[in-house]
Design a protein around this motif. Structure first.
Motif, mmCIF file in Angstrom:
data_model
loop_
_atom_site.group_PDB
_atom_site.id
_atom_site.type_symbol
_atom_site.label_atom_id
_atom_site.label_comp_id
_atom_site.label_asym_id
_atom_site.label_seq_id
_atom_site.Cartn_x
_atom_site.Cartn_y
_atom_site.Cartn_z
ATOM 1 N N ILE A 145 0.847 -1.187 0.000
ATOM 2 C CA ILE A 145 0.000 0.000 0.000
ATOM 3 C C ILE A 145 0.883 1.236 0.000
ATOM 4 C CG2 ILE A 145 -1.828 1.258 1.190
ATOM 5 C CD1 ILE A 145 -1.325 -2.248 2.298
ATOM 6 N N PHE A 146 0.527 2.196 -0.824
ATOM 7 C CA PHE A 146 1.223 3.484 -0.865
ATOM 8 C C PHE A 146 0.322 4.558 -0.271
ATOM 9 C CE2 PHE A 146 3.236 1.059 -4.224
ATOM 10 C CZ PHE A 146 4.579 1.398 -4.113
ATOM 11 N N ASN A 147 0.917 5.469 0.491
ATOM 12 C CA ASN A 147 0.186 6.642 0.972
ATOM 13 C C ASN A 147 0.461 7.776 0.001
ATOM 14 O OD1 ASN A 147 -1.272 8.492 2.365
ATOM 15 N ND2 ASN A 147 0.026 8.525 4.182
ATOM 16 N N VAL A 203 -3.900 4.802 -0.946
ATOM 17 C CA VAL A 203 -4.882 5.730 -0.394
ATOM 18 C C VAL A 203 -4.358 7.133 -0.658
ATOM 19 C CG1 VAL A 203 -3.829 5.608 1.921
ATOM 20 C CG2 VAL A 203 -6.193 6.422 1.652
ATOM 21 N N ALA A 204 -5.252 8.028 -1.066
ATOM 22 C CA ALA A 204 -4.851 9.396 -1.400
ATOM 23 C C ALA A 204 -5.636 10.368 -0.526
ATOM 24 C CB ALA A 204 -5.105 9.676 -2.878
ATOM 25 N N PRO A 205 -5.085 10.723 0.633
ATOM 26 C CA PRO A 205 -5.804 11.619 1.542
ATOM 27 C C PRO A 205 -5.675 13.086 1.129
ATOM 28 C CG PRO A 205 -4.122 10.284 2.681
ATOM 29 C CD PRO A 205 -3.838 10.247 1.222
ATOM 30 N N VAL A 235 -8.982 2.692 5.567
ATOM 31 C CA VAL A 235 -8.808 2.361 4.151
ATOM 32 C C VAL A 235 -7.656 1.380 3.979
ATOM 33 C CG1 VAL A 235 -8.325 3.282 1.852
ATOM 34 C CG2 VAL A 235 -9.742 4.597 3.442
ATOM 35 N N VAL A 236 -6.565 1.621 4.699
ATOM 36 C CA VAL A 236 -5.424 0.702 4.626
ATOM 37 C C VAL A 236 -5.831 -0.684 5.114
ATOM 38 C CG1 VAL A 236 -3.061 0.258 5.388
ATOM 39 C CG2 VAL A 236 -3.802 2.612 4.938
ATOM 40 N N ILE A 246 -7.881 4.850 -3.611
ATOM 41 C CA ILE A 246 -9.050 5.381 -2.912
ATOM 42 C C ILE A 246 -8.718 6.789 -2.439
ATOM 43 C CG2 ILE A 246 -10.515 5.187 -0.868
ATOM 44 C CD1 ILE A 246 -10.521 2.214 -1.200
ATOM 45 N N VAL A 247 -9.500 7.741 -2.917
ATOM 46 C CA VAL A 247 -9.277 9.143 -2.593
ATOM 47 C C VAL A 247 -10.111 9.490 -1.358
ATOM 48 C CG1 VAL A 247 -9.315 11.504 -3.469
ATOM 49 C CG2 VAL A 247 -8.976 9.588 -5.053
#
Length: 254
Positions: free
Chosen positions: A145-147, A190-192, A228-229, A243-244
């Motif tokens: 997973i990438f942040n 995940v794209a916060p 989300v993670v 996922i934004v």
């Protein structure tokens, strides 16, 4: 998948808000946590280890400077020696670099700062992923997973160095996800938007200006990103996705 017992998760930037929240979330599911940190205090790191161990899992801390490729190699080597190979890799650590704001000048970003931002946010995490993949292939199980950031799709308010380092993750994850899905390995991001307690911005005026653009009217919470993670880690059918999590700033995935 409702248990991660026996799995090892390496979380970079684990002492920050999102890292800590994710560590707690995965530890509750039985996952042992390799805590990466760079400059956090000994007291903070020790307290986090003890908190996670209270869930009945292993938790060990590893210091490394991820602005340097040798730092990434050192981190992976020490985690393997002490805890075994990671089954879950959350590429979470990162730097903002210089904050330009929405009216900033591209001339304030030197090539050296641009390259350092890319290396820290994306380059060393590419290397960590590369180092973790052989074990995942062998076990036919892996979660990468990438942040990322909403800035990857919109440009954001920090600057081109930061936005482009985050968008680079997307091409990377799309290739990895397509290539290794058959091996039981998923890869997502995940794209916060702005998240409370991440210390990415210290300018309250800038925060207020950017917060104004978020439809829900507030900053996100670290636990909301951790959720989300956790979804990515526990769902074997969810891969090749971004996922934004931005409070409604953009209407669809980018």
């Amino acid at each position: 998948m409702n248990s991660l017992t026996g799995k090892v998760a390496l979380i970079t930037g684990c002492t920050g808000g999102i890292g800590k929240a994710t560590a707690r979330s995965l530890a509750r599911l039985g996952c042992s946590i390799a805590i990466h940190y760079n400059s956090a205090s000994h007291e903070l790191v020790t307290a986090l280890c003890e908190e996670l161990r209270a869930f009945g899992v292993k938790a060990e801390a590893f210091q490394a400077d991820l602005s340097d490729y040798d730092g990434a190699r050192k981190l992976h080597r020490e985690v393997v020696e002490k805890m075994g190979n990671p089954d879950v890799l959350f590429n979470n650590a990162g730097i903002m670099g210089k904050f330009l704001g929405l009216e900033g000048s591209i001339y304030d970003i030197t090539p050296e700062l641009f390259e350092r931002t890319w290396r820290t946010n994306t380059g060393t995490h590419f290397l960590l992923t590369q180092l973790c993949l052989p074990h995942m292939e062998e076990k036919k199980f892996g979660r990468i997973i990438f942040n990322s950031s909403v800035a990857a799709g919109t440009g954001g308010g920090v600057g081109p160095h930061y936005a482009s380092s985050k968008s680079a993750m997307h091409g990377l994850l799309h290739w990895i996800a397509a290539r290794y899905a058959k091996d039981g390995i998923t890869c997502n991001a995940v794209a916060p938007a702005l998240i409370e307690g991440t210390n990415m911005l210290s300018d309250n005026h800038a925060i207020d200006t950017l917060k104004h653009r978020i439809p829900v009217g507030r900053l996100g919470r670290a636990e909301e990103i951790a959720a989300v993670v956790e979804l990515f880690v526990t769902n074997a059918y969810l891969t090749n996705k971004i996922i934004v999590a931005d409070g409604g700033m953009v209407p669809s995935a980018f």
